[in-house]
Design a protein around this motif. Structure first.
Motif, PDB file in Angstrom:
ATOM      1  N   ASN A 424       0.825  -1.208   0.000  1.00 16.37           N
ATOM      2  CA  ASN A 424       0.000   0.000   0.000  1.00 16.37           C
ATOM      3  C   ASN A 424       0.859   1.258   0.000  1.00 16.37           C
ATOM      4  OD1 ASN A 424      -2.733   1.219   0.247  1.00 16.37           O
ATOM      5  ND2 ASN A 424      -1.891   2.002   2.164  1.00 16.37           N
ATOM      6  N   MET A 427       2.711   1.132  -3.814  1.00 13.53           N
ATOM      7  CA  MET A 427       1.954   1.074  -5.064  1.00 13.53           C
ATOM      8  C   MET A 427       0.968   2.228  -5.189  1.00 13.53           C
ATOM      9  SD  MET A 427       1.212  -3.034  -5.310  1.00 13.53           S
ATOM     10  CE  MET A 427       1.097  -3.050  -7.114  1.00 13.53           C
ATOM     11  N   LYS A 428       0.671   2.580  -6.432  1.00 14.79           N
ATOM     12  CA  LYS A 428      -0.319   3.621  -6.714  1.00 14.79           C
ATOM     13  C   LYS A 428      -1.715   3.010  -6.752  1.00 14.79           C
ATOM     14  CE  LYS A 428       2.511   6.878  -9.391  1.00 14.79           C
ATOM     15  NZ  LYS A 428       2.665   7.536 -10.707  1.00 14.79           N
ATOM     16  N   ARG A 429      -2.044   2.308  -5.707  1.00 15.05           N
ATOM     17  CA  ARG A 429      -3.379   1.719  -5.570  1.00 15.05           C
ATOM     18  C   ARG A 429      -3.622   1.483  -4.090  1.00 15.05           C
ATOM     19  NH1 ARG A 429      -3.289  -3.975  -8.525  1.00 15.05           N
ATOM     20  NH2 ARG A 429      -2.071  -2.820 -10.060  1.00 15.05           N
ATOM     21  N   ASN A 430      -4.866   1.346  -3.748  1.00 15.72           N
ATOM     22  CA  ASN A 430      -5.206   1.099  -2.352  1.00 15.72           C
ATOM     23  C   ASN A 430      -5.148  -0.401  -2.077  1.00 15.72           C
ATOM     24  OD1 ASN A 430      -6.157   1.453   0.276  1.00 15.72           O
ATOM     25  ND2 ASN A 430      -8.287   1.208  -0.369  1.00 15.72           N
ATOM     26  N   ASN A 559       8.938   1.511 -14.523  1.00 14.24           N
ATOM     27  CA  ASN A 559       7.919   2.175 -13.715  1.00 14.24           C
ATOM     28  C   ASN A 559       7.467   3.491 -14.324  1.00 14.24           C
ATOM     29  OD1 ASN A 559       6.300   2.133 -11.246  1.00 14.24           O
ATOM     30  ND2 ASN A 559       7.480   3.952 -10.685  1.00 14.24           N
ATOM     31  N   GLY A 563       3.717   3.280 -14.364  1.00 17.37           N
ATOM     32  CA  GLY A 563       3.157   4.049 -13.265  1.00 17.37           C
ATOM     33  C   GLY A 563       2.624   3.184 -12.137  1.00 17.37           C
ATOM     34  N   PHE A 565       4.231   2.061  -9.410  1.00 13.92           N
ATOM     35  CA  PHE A 565       4.729   2.374  -8.078  1.00 13.92           C
ATOM     36  C   PHE A 565       4.958   3.873  -7.907  1.00 13.92           C
ATOM     37  CE2 PHE A 565       6.439  -1.855  -9.262  1.00 13.92           C
ATOM     38  CZ  PHE A 565       5.724  -2.621  -8.343  1.00 13.92           C
ATOM     39  N   LYS A 566       4.871   4.344  -6.674  1.00  9.12           N
ATOM     40  CA  LYS A 566       5.137   5.745  -6.368  1.00  9.12           C
ATOM     41  C   LYS A 566       6.639   6.003  -6.508  1.00  9.12           C
ATOM     42  CE  LYS A 566       1.421   5.470  -2.933  1.00  9.12           C
ATOM     43  NZ  LYS A 566       1.147   5.414  -1.472  1.00  9.12           N
ATOM     44  N   GLU A 569       8.783   6.641  -3.142  1.00  7.97           N
ATOM     45  CA  GLU A 569       8.891   5.451  -2.296  1.00  7.97           C
ATOM     46  C   GLU A 569       9.735   4.371  -2.986  1.00  7.97           C
ATOM     47  OE1 GLU A 569       6.308   7.281  -2.711  1.00  7.97           O
ATOM     48  OE2 GLU A 569       5.636   7.821  -0.691  1.00  7.97           O
TER      49      GLU A 569
END
Length: 601
Positions: A424, A427-430, A559, A563, A565-566, A569
């Protein structure tokens, strides 16, 4: 050892043959094809037993077709049992499967002792079987036609388009490899260990024919009886796997597992040529001296193979390509190089020690988890739950205690890498906490419905079904078969494994010693140095190699295109590579990036 491949339904002959050719490395000795309307049934053969053409596959008997990958170690006993009912024409093990099917129907697999992926066509019904502990792979897809194969690479040509399976991605990040039935290719599935599939009239159903949890617990409660039973089965398992019409070798580390295999092989009159890996300029990973001491003690011939950074980097892309999909196991590269040497020396069969750690509790963390489990019994733990929730840490120890105080499942395979909270954050997701539990649910449900209650059995069960079957055995199968070499794993004999599950669980851990039972079995046969040598595993300087060669830049490059992963981070995680932090996490991202670059971006 071979490859199986088939299509039930309409097919293009040229395309089917091109796909089959992608599996030629698994069986370079002969290619057999049976074709008719709406059926393409094929086999690539690696001859280990009965090299005669009479054992070429597919084998046909009346309305039955068989394509089989593996070894049936009790085939001679079965052949004798079935000889009054079946006219055998070969000296190999494949024909025995047909005879067993004719006598016992789909239950025939319960009579086989070995490793196998089996495709059996009886008139208009197809049966696919994967062996009990997942040593041999079996993949399938169902579009207009039903297609199956020993490796994913033979199925990808039939995809209308390549899409990533999100469940494979998330379970891979959590547990080193996609959990069954998922693969990274949307539309391609795999059978889990102990499962079989039935296809009839265009519809298929997956069923389970074997489960270690069906073994009754605590049948054996006496330590001496346990040692006698396990030693007998272990010796039998190793001896059975020495039968081959081809030259045979063995892997040798400095540890007890490979020493055990080679001791009993020698005791059976077979001196195996042994092989050991070493790494130039990285003594802390090197087991050559330990292996030499074991070889000298057992009077074995040992060949050590040294790997350099250039060797590792040059081979890595080829190795990752041979795996077909992301697999977070950096040992795959040096193992590939080791098998390359073994092949050049002329060996076609290799014995290896997979499974011992999971059966005999060889990982120190098993004992640590058992200790942590005790904290679930604390009557006043609400304040601890609040404390851990408000003091987040990326350290896995924090995660373990949080689970105990949250009353959630503590042990989630020895291969757990990214926790849900780590995913969490990156990653660019919940990603919700405990989301990954859904990938273990069927296994945990079976455990909780079984008569087994000791959590150490859960540790072994989930590790054998996933950590071993979908990671270690996947790696071993692909890198050995890439060199047309059959790998045999004596510790993963289903009778031996079932016997371990029938013990009073405390016999495995009550003295706090890893592999206590195995060490007691081997105490009369091996010296103290081998018995008590600190476990190294198949460790290697993969992260040092990646950092020095600047290969990690690929993760950032991919990445930027996905896109996923942030960036901030991700940079922080990658910066820890030079200090040796989060190595398994970073290797997993690198392997993922290689696959994404080839197939998706």
């Amino acid at each position: 050892m071979c490859a199986i491949f088939g299509i039930v339904g309409e097919y293009d002959e040229a395309k089917a043959k091109r796909a089959l050719a992608l599996l030629s490395h698994r069986g370079p000795d002969y290619c057999g094809i049976t074709q008719k309307t709406n059926l393409f049934f094929a086999h690539q053969r690696l001859s280990i037993l009965d090299e005669n053409a009479r054992s070429h596959q597919p084998i046909k008997h009346e309305n039955i077709l068989l394509s089989f990958n593996g070894e049936i170690y009790n085939f001679k006993e079965l052949k004798q049992e079935l000889s009054s009912e079946f006219n055998f024409k070969t000296q190999g093990d494949s024909e025995v499967i047909i005879a067993a099917y004719l006598k016992w129907g789909a239950d025939f697999a319960l009579h086989l002792r070995g490793m196998f992926a089996i495709a059996l066509m009886d008139a208009d019904t197809l049966y696919l079987f994967r062996d009990r502990l997942g040593k041999k792979p079996l993949f399938f897809m169902h579009q207009d036609s039903f297609i199956f194969a020993s490796e994913i690479k033979a199925l990808t040509p039939f995809l209308n388009k390549t899409q990533m399976n999100e469940d494979a991605l998330m379970s891979y990040l959590s547990f080193l490899a996609p959990t069954a039935p998922n693969t990274f290719f949307k539309g391609i599935n795999k059978l889990a260990s102990g499962e079989y599939l039935v296809l009839k009239n265009g519809q298929y159903e997956v069923k389970r024919y074997f489960d270690l949890l069906d073994t009754n617990p605590s049948i054996i409660t006496d330590r001496d009886e346990a040692l006698y039973t396990l030693e007998s089965l272990l010796k039998e398992s190793i001896t059975m796997r020495l039968d081959a019409d081809q030259p045979m070798a063995s892997l040798l580390s400095g540890g007890i597992d490979s020493a055990t295999i080679n001791y009993y092989a020698k005791h059976s009159g077979v001196n195996l040529q042994t092989y050991t890996l070493g790494y130039e300029n990285f003594a802390k990973y090197d087991e050559r001296q330990n292996a030499k001491e074991t070889a000298d003690f057992l009077s074995l011939s040992n060949i050590d193979v040294e790997i350099t950074q250039d060797d590792f980097i040059d081979a890595s892309d080829k190795v990752l390509d041979s795996l077909d999909e992301p697999l977070n196991d950096p040992a795959s590269v040096p193992l590939y190089l080791l098998f390359d040497r073994i092949k050049r020396d002329g060996y076609k069969v290799v014995l290896s020690g997979e499974g011992s750690d999971e059966l005999f509790l060889g990982y120190r963390q098993y004992f640590e988890f058992l200790d942590i489990e005790q904290m679930s019994k604390l009557s006043n733990k609400n304040w601890l739950k609040k404390y851990f929730r408000s003091n987040y840490s990326q350290n896995r120890e924090w995660e373990y205690y949080k689970r105990i105080f949250d009353d959630t499942l503590l042990f989630r395979t020895s291969g757990e890498t990214f926790t849900d909270l780590q995913k969490n954050a990156l990653m660019k997701r919940n990603v919700k906490d405990n989301q990954a539990l859904k990938y273990l649910k069927t296994y945990r449900d079976r455990f909780e419905a079984s008569p087994h209650t000791d959590e150490s059995i859960w540790y072994s069960y989930i590790d054998l079904n996933h950590f071993q079957a979908e990671q270690f055995l996947t790696k071993l199968d692909r890198v050995s078969m890439a060199h047309s070499i059959e790998s045999r794993t004596p510790f993963l004999d289903h009778k031996l494994a079932s016997a371990v599950f029938s013990l009073d669980p405390k016999l495995r851990y009550e003295d706090g010693v890893t592999k206590s039972l195995l060490k007691q079995i081997m105490k009369p046969h091996l010296n103290e140095k081998i018995l008590n040598r600190k476990k190294k595993g198949f460790s290697n300087p993969y992260m040092e190699y990646l950092v020095d060669s600047k290969k990690l830049e690929l993760i950032k490059e991919v990445n930027q295109q996905t896109g996923m992963f942030k960036p901030k981070e991700l940079d922080e995680l990658l910066n820890s590579a030079s200090t040796g932090g989060f190595k398994q996490h970073i290797w997993g991202l690198y392997v993922l990036s290689v696959w994404l670059k080839k197939w998706i971006v």
